[in-house]
Design an enzyme around this catalytic site. Structure first.
Site, PDB file in Angstrom:
ATOM      1  N   THR A   1      -4.508   5.630   6.012  1.00  0.00           N
ATOM      2  CA  THR A   1      -5.811   6.304   6.125  1.00  0.00           C
ATOM      3  C   THR A   1      -6.787   5.895   5.021  1.00  0.00           C
ATOM      4  N   GLY A   2      -6.342   5.051   4.089  1.00  0.00           N
ATOM      5  CA  GLY A   2      -7.210   4.624   2.985  1.00  0.00           C
ATOM      6  C   GLY A   2      -8.054   3.414   3.360  1.00  0.00           C
TER       7      GLY A   2
ATOM      8  N   LEU B   1       0.876   0.717   0.608  1.00  0.00           N
ATOM      9  CA  LEU B   1      -0.482   0.895   0.076  1.00  0.00           C
ATOM     10  C   LEU B   1      -0.735   2.323  -0.414  1.00  0.00           C
TER      11      LEU B   1
ATOM     12  N   MET C   1      -1.909   7.494  -5.391  1.00  0.00           N
ATOM     13  CA  MET C   1      -2.991   8.254  -6.020  1.00  0.00           C
ATOM     14  C   MET C   1      -3.740   7.143  -6.761  1.00  0.00           C
TER      15      MET C   1
ATOM     16  N   THR D   1      -1.815  -4.149  -8.997  1.00  0.00           N
ATOM     17  CA  THR D   1      -3.235  -4.043  -9.352  1.00  0.00           C
ATOM     18  C   THR D   1      -3.595  -4.761 -10.652  1.00  0.00           C
TER      19      THR D   1
ATOM     20  N   GLU E   1      -5.278  -3.464 -12.807  1.00  0.00           N
ATOM     21  CA  GLU E   1      -5.195  -2.460 -13.872  1.00  0.00           C
ATOM     22  C   GLU E   1      -3.967  -2.678 -14.762  1.00  0.00           C
TER      23      GLU E   1
ATOM     24  N   TYR F   1      -2.170   5.885 -14.245  1.00  0.00           N
ATOM     25  CA  TYR F   1      -2.139   5.123 -12.987  1.00  0.00           C
ATOM     26  C   TYR F   1      -1.526   3.743 -13.214  1.00  0.00           C
TER      27      TYR F   1
ATOM     28  N   LYS G   1       1.958   2.113 -11.846  1.00  0.00           N
ATOM     29  CA  LYS G   1       1.938   0.870 -11.060  1.00  0.00           C
ATOM     30  C   LYS G   1       2.772  -0.226 -11.749  1.00  0.00           C
TER      31      LYS G   1
ATOM     32  N   HIS H   1     -11.423  -4.358  -5.040  1.00  0.00           N
ATOM     33  CA  HIS H   1     -12.062  -4.763  -3.795  1.00  0.00           C
ATOM     34  C   HIS H   1     -12.672  -3.533  -3.126  1.00  0.00           C
TER      35      HIS H   1
ATOM     36  N   ARG I   1     -15.043   2.222   1.141  1.00  0.00           N
ATOM     37  CA  ARG I   1     -14.523   2.576  -0.171  1.00  0.00           C
ATOM     38  C   ARG I   1     -14.692   4.076  -0.415  1.00  0.00           C
TER      39      ARG I   1
HETATM   40  P1  NDP Z   1      -7.306   4.627  -1.134  1.00  0.00           P
HETATM   41  O1  NDP Z   1      -7.374   5.628  -2.224  1.00  0.00           O
HETATM   42  O2  NDP Z   1      -8.499   4.388  -0.285  1.00  0.00           O
HETATM   43  O3  NDP Z   1      -6.092   4.996  -0.154  1.00  0.00           O
HETATM   44  C1  NDP Z   1      -4.880   5.493  -0.649  1.00  0.00           C
HETATM   45  C2  NDP Z   1      -4.001   5.883   0.512  1.00  0.00           C
HETATM   46  O4  NDP Z   1      -2.783   6.442   0.014  1.00  0.00           O
HETATM   47  C3  NDP Z   1      -4.612   6.962   1.436  1.00  0.00           C
HETATM   48  O5  NDP Z   1      -4.232   6.698   2.756  1.00  0.00           O
HETATM   49  C4  NDP Z   1      -3.947   8.231   0.937  1.00  0.00           C
HETATM   50  O6  NDP Z   1      -3.881   9.257   1.897  1.00  0.00           O
HETATM   51  C5  NDP Z   1      -2.557   7.685   0.650  1.00  0.00           C
HETATM   52  N1  NDP Z   1      -1.763   8.564  -0.213  1.00  0.00           N
HETATM   53  C6  NDP Z   1      -2.100   9.066  -1.415  1.00  0.00           C
HETATM   54  N2  NDP Z   1      -1.115   9.834  -1.905  1.00  0.00           N
HETATM   55  C7  NDP Z   1      -0.126   9.826  -0.968  1.00  0.00           C
HETATM   56  C8  NDP Z   1       1.139  10.455  -0.863  1.00  0.00           C
HETATM   57  N3  NDP Z   1       1.603  11.266  -1.821  1.00  0.00           N
HETATM   58  N4  NDP Z   1       1.896  10.217   0.232  1.00  0.00           N
HETATM   59  C9  NDP Z   1       1.415   9.422   1.233  1.00  0.00           C
HETATM   60  N5  NDP Z   1       0.220   8.818   1.202  1.00  0.00           N
HETATM   61  C10 NDP Z   1      -0.539   9.021   0.110  1.00  0.00           C
HETATM   62  O7  NDP Z   1      -6.832   3.256  -1.812  1.00  0.00           O
HETATM   63  P2  NDP Z   1      -7.159   1.735  -1.391  1.00  0.00           P
HETATM   64  O8  NDP Z   1      -7.056   1.597   0.066  1.00  0.00           O
HETATM   65  O9  NDP Z   1      -8.371   1.314  -2.118  1.00  0.00           O
HETATM   66  O10 NDP Z   1      -5.940   0.975  -2.093  1.00  0.00           O
HETATM   67  C11 NDP Z   1      -4.713   0.743  -1.425  1.00  0.00           C
HETATM   68  C12 NDP Z   1      -3.630   0.475  -2.452  1.00  0.00           C
HETATM   69  O11 NDP Z   1      -3.959  -0.663  -3.229  1.00  0.00           O
HETATM   70  C13 NDP Z   1      -3.398   1.593  -3.451  1.00  0.00           C
HETATM   71  O12 NDP Z   1      -2.019   1.606  -3.749  1.00  0.00           O
HETATM   72  C14 NDP Z   1      -4.183   1.166  -4.678  1.00  0.00           C
HETATM   73  O13 NDP Z   1      -3.631   1.733  -5.828  1.00  0.00           O
HETATM   74  C15 NDP Z   1      -3.997  -0.332  -4.618  1.00  0.00           C
HETATM   75  N6  NDP Z   1      -5.041  -1.145  -5.178  1.00  0.00           N
HETATM   76  C16 NDP Z   1      -6.342  -0.965  -4.786  1.00  0.00           C
HETATM   77  C17 NDP Z   1      -7.330  -1.799  -5.258  1.00  0.00           C
HETATM   78  C18 NDP Z   1      -8.755  -1.638  -4.851  1.00  0.00           C
HETATM   79  O14 NDP Z   1      -9.629  -2.209  -5.533  1.00  0.00           O
HETATM   80  N7  NDP Z   1      -9.055  -0.940  -3.767  1.00  0.00           N
HETATM   81  C19 NDP Z   1      -7.008  -2.916  -6.178  1.00  0.00           C
HETATM   82  C20 NDP Z   1      -5.587  -3.041  -6.467  1.00  0.00           C
HETATM   83  C21 NDP Z   1      -4.661  -2.182  -5.989  1.00  0.00           C
HETATM   84  P3  NDP Z   1      -5.112  10.288   2.104  1.00  0.00           P
HETATM   85  O15 NDP Z   1      -6.107   9.545   2.974  1.00  0.00           O
HETATM   86  O16 NDP Z   1      -4.468  11.425   2.780  1.00  0.00           O
HETATM   87  O17 NDP Z   1      -5.662  10.591   0.756  1.00  0.00           O
HETATM   88  P1  GDR Z   2     -11.131   1.124 -11.310  1.00  0.00           P
HETATM   89  O1  GDR Z   2     -12.347   1.517 -10.345  1.00  0.00           O
HETATM   90  O2  GDR Z   2     -10.899   2.121 -12.361  1.00  0.00           O
HETATM   91  O3  GDR Z   2     -11.387  -0.288 -11.751  1.00  0.00           O
HETATM   92  O4  GDR Z   2      -9.891   1.193 -10.303  1.00  0.00           O
HETATM   93  P2  GDR Z   2     -13.572   2.502 -10.515  1.00  0.00           P
HETATM   94  O5  GDR Z   2     -14.556   2.082  -9.512  1.00  0.00           O
HETATM   95  O6  GDR Z   2     -13.146   3.924 -10.548  1.00  0.00           O
HETATM   96  O7  GDR Z   2     -14.119   2.142 -11.996  1.00  0.00           O
HETATM   97  C1  GDR Z   2     -14.575   0.856 -12.345  1.00  0.00           C
HETATM   98  C2  GDR Z   2     -15.256   0.904 -13.711  1.00  0.00           C
HETATM   99  O8  GDR Z   2     -16.473   1.632 -13.607  1.00  0.00           O
HETATM  100  C3  GDR Z   2     -16.583   2.513 -14.697  1.00  0.00           C
HETATM  101  N1  GDR Z   2     -17.462   3.643 -14.339  1.00  0.00           N
HETATM  102  C4  GDR Z   2     -17.215   4.578 -13.417  1.00  0.00           C
HETATM  103  N2  GDR Z   2     -16.169   4.750 -12.574  1.00  0.00           N
HETATM  104  C5  GDR Z   2     -16.225   5.790 -11.701  1.00  0.00           C
HETATM  105  N3  GDR Z   2     -15.222   5.952 -10.823  1.00  0.00           N
HETATM  106  N4  GDR Z   2     -17.260   6.675 -11.683  1.00  0.00           N
HETATM  107  C6  GDR Z   2     -18.333   6.554 -12.527  1.00  0.00           C
HETATM  108  O9  GDR Z   2     -19.249   7.352 -12.513  1.00  0.00           O
HETATM  109  C7  GDR Z   2     -18.309   5.443 -13.429  1.00  0.00           C
HETATM  110  N5  GDR Z   2     -19.175   5.001 -14.362  1.00  0.00           N
HETATM  111  C8  GDR Z   2     -18.654   3.902 -14.902  1.00  0.00           C
HETATM  112  C9  GDR Z   2     -15.150   2.935 -14.977  1.00  0.00           C
HETATM  113  O10 GDR Z   2     -15.046   3.491 -16.285  1.00  0.00           O
HETATM  114  C10 GDR Z   2     -14.434   1.608 -14.796  1.00  0.00           C
HETATM  115  O11 GDR Z   2     -14.498   0.850 -15.968  1.00  0.00           O
HETATM  116  C11 GDR Z   2      -9.987   0.666  -8.981  1.00  0.00           C
HETATM  117  C12 GDR Z   2      -9.036   1.502  -8.088  1.00  0.00           C
HETATM  118  O12 GDR Z   2      -9.243   1.112  -6.754  1.00  0.00           O
HETATM  119  C13 GDR Z   2      -7.594   1.255  -8.474  1.00  0.00           C
HETATM  120  O13 GDR Z   2      -6.741   1.895  -7.531  1.00  0.00           O
HETATM  121  C14 GDR Z   2      -7.325  -0.251  -8.451  1.00  0.00           C
HETATM  122  O14 GDR Z   2      -6.001  -0.505  -8.847  1.00  0.00           O
HETATM  123  C15 GDR Z   2      -8.301  -0.963  -9.372  1.00  0.00           C
HETATM  124  O15 GDR Z   2      -9.619  -0.690  -8.950  1.00  0.00           O
HETATM  125  C16 GDR Z   2      -8.100  -2.476  -9.367  1.00  0.00           C
END
Ligand code: NDP
Ligand code: GDR
Length: 378
Positions: free
Chosen positions: A13-14, A88, A91, A135, A137, A159, A163, A189, A194
């Protein structure tokens, strides 16, 4: 057309789960996804793909589950017998992980172990390939740039620490039990799908709402942070490619370019028709309207003019420990996977801002017609 392959996606669902589901369905997979029970519908991102289970020959199935529930995960894997698992679920919000560290460790760290161990327990090591959503991170405090598969890790949040466990337990199961288990070390990404509290989407939503006169200010945290931002559509393709290789390996997926949060603000507002300049420093820094595109001038109900402050720093969004600079080296992915991103930063910003403008124009129409809109968290 079916390809007789079955995939199981946790976190369907993410953001990434939705794009990956589209990709796999296009490729003819049967897709199973794990969703959490919630008091409100939480399948908005995949509703357009969902088929009535009573329909003839459906190819997408959803199962209730949770990464903290080993028996549930094991049962779903046993029932669905996947050829590929994409883990995927997480939290995934770095700042929130400082508030929910134990839960984050359980879901993001031990959750990964639950998947690996279930596959082993069920004797599916030779059948099922596993993708782990690692990630950038993990790199945390800068050790070297650009960051590659050999750069040392230095996590800077609960986090990232969770990871880190997920990363190493995946490597360990690959080496110990000869499993096809791989880490994709994906840099940030983004997309129109998002989550609204990640910085890019928060910015594109604000740019769209301010341009439409629905909001007058964006409150933001650390604008000096730099990220290597790509489009989620490109990144889910890399996930799939990683599992199609002969040998299980870990890959960095990134664009190789980095941009500050401040620049992302400027690009997004410019796309919405508002040019912003920054004045002051640190917590006193402000984003001021430099100029407004002509066609926007009459739109603002707040009567915003050049010189007005529309971006303000709020220390509430500062993190106890920050990741200052991420820039990935995707050479290995380009050479071995033949992966190449189709979106650059400009087309990513365009896609996100245009999508948010469309979304809020709809809301504006509702407001203009006397319908109330529930406020979402900013
Ligand atoms: P999202 O936050 O959009 O989605 C996270 C998903 O995980 C949702 O479907 C959420 O469900 C589900 N989830 C959270 N907690 C649980 C749980 N306890 N049990 C089952 N499902 C759960 O993340 P993204 O799609 O952006 O990212 C996907 C994965 O990639 C994540 O693991 C993230 O950490 C990792 N990642 C993301 C990056 C990015 O830039 N987007 C970069 C690198 C890694 P619900 O919809 O119910 O909340
Ligand atoms: P990140 O993404 O922490 O890189 O993790 P986020 O977009 O939350 O933050 C990126 C940078 O922006 C700065 N920032 C803020 N961030 C948020 N959320 N809100 C604000 O108001 C704000 N102002 C400045 C942050 O401090 C940070 O430096 C994302 C997630 O998708 C992770 O799950 C994934 O692993 C990494 O990207 C790669």
């Amino acid at each position: 057309m079916s390809n007789n392959k079955t995939a199981l996606i946790t976190g369907i669902t993410g953001q990434d789960g939705a794009y990956l589901t589209e990709l796999l369905l296009e490729k003819g997979y049967t897709v199973h996804g794990i969703k959490r029970r919630a008091s409100l519908f939480n399948t908005e991102r995949i509703d357009h793909l969902y088929e009535d289970p009573h329909a003839e020959d459906p190819s997408l199935f959803l199962h209730y589950g949770d990464m903290t529930d080993s028996m549930n995960i094991t049962r779903i894997i046993q029932e669905t017998q996947p050829d590929e698992i994409y883990n995927l679920a997480a939290m995934s919000h770095v700042q929130v992980s400082f508030e929910k560290p134990e839960y984050t460790a359980n879901v993001d760290g031990v959750g990964t172990l639950r998947i690996l161990e279930a596959v082993r327990l069920l004797g599916m090591e030779k059948k099922t390939k596993i993708y782990q959503a690692s990630t950038s991170e993990l790199y945390g405090k800068v050790q070297e740039v650009p960051q590659s598969e050999t750069t040392p890790f230095y996590p800077r949040s609960p986090y990232a620490a969770a990871k880190l466990y997920g990363y190493w337990i995946t490597v360990n199961y690959r080496e110990a039990y000869d499993m096809f288990a791989c880490n994709g070390i994906l840099f940030n990404h983004e997309s129109p799908r998002r989550g609204e509290t990640f910085v890019t989407r928060k910015i594109t939503r604000a740019a769209a709402k301010i341009a439409l006169g629905l909001q007058n200010k964006l409150y933001i945290g650390n604008m000096d942070a730099k990220r290597d931002w790509g489009h989620a559509i490109d990144y889910v393709e890399a996930m799939w490619l990683i599992l199609q290789q002969e040998e299980p390996e870990d890959f960095v997926i990134a664009t190789g370019k980095t941009t500050s949060v401040r620049e992302f603000v400027q690009l997004s507002f410019a796309e919405a028709g508002i040019n912003v300049r920054f004045e002051g420093e640190g917590v006193d820094e402000k984003g001021v309207i430099d100029s407004i595109d002509e066609e926007l001038e009459n739109l603002s109900t707040f009567n915003l003019q050049p010189g007005d402050v529309i971006v303000q720093v709020d220390p509430r969004y500062f993190r106890p420990t920050e990741v200052d600079l991420l820039i990935g080296d995707p050479t290995k992915a380009k050479e071995k996977l033949g992966w190449e991103p189709k979106y650059d930063l400009k087309s990513l910003v365009e896609d996100m801002v245009r999508s948010d403008l469309k979304l809020f124009k709809k809301q504006q129409t509702l407001l203009d017609n006397g319908y109330e809109i529930l406020n979402q968290a900013e």
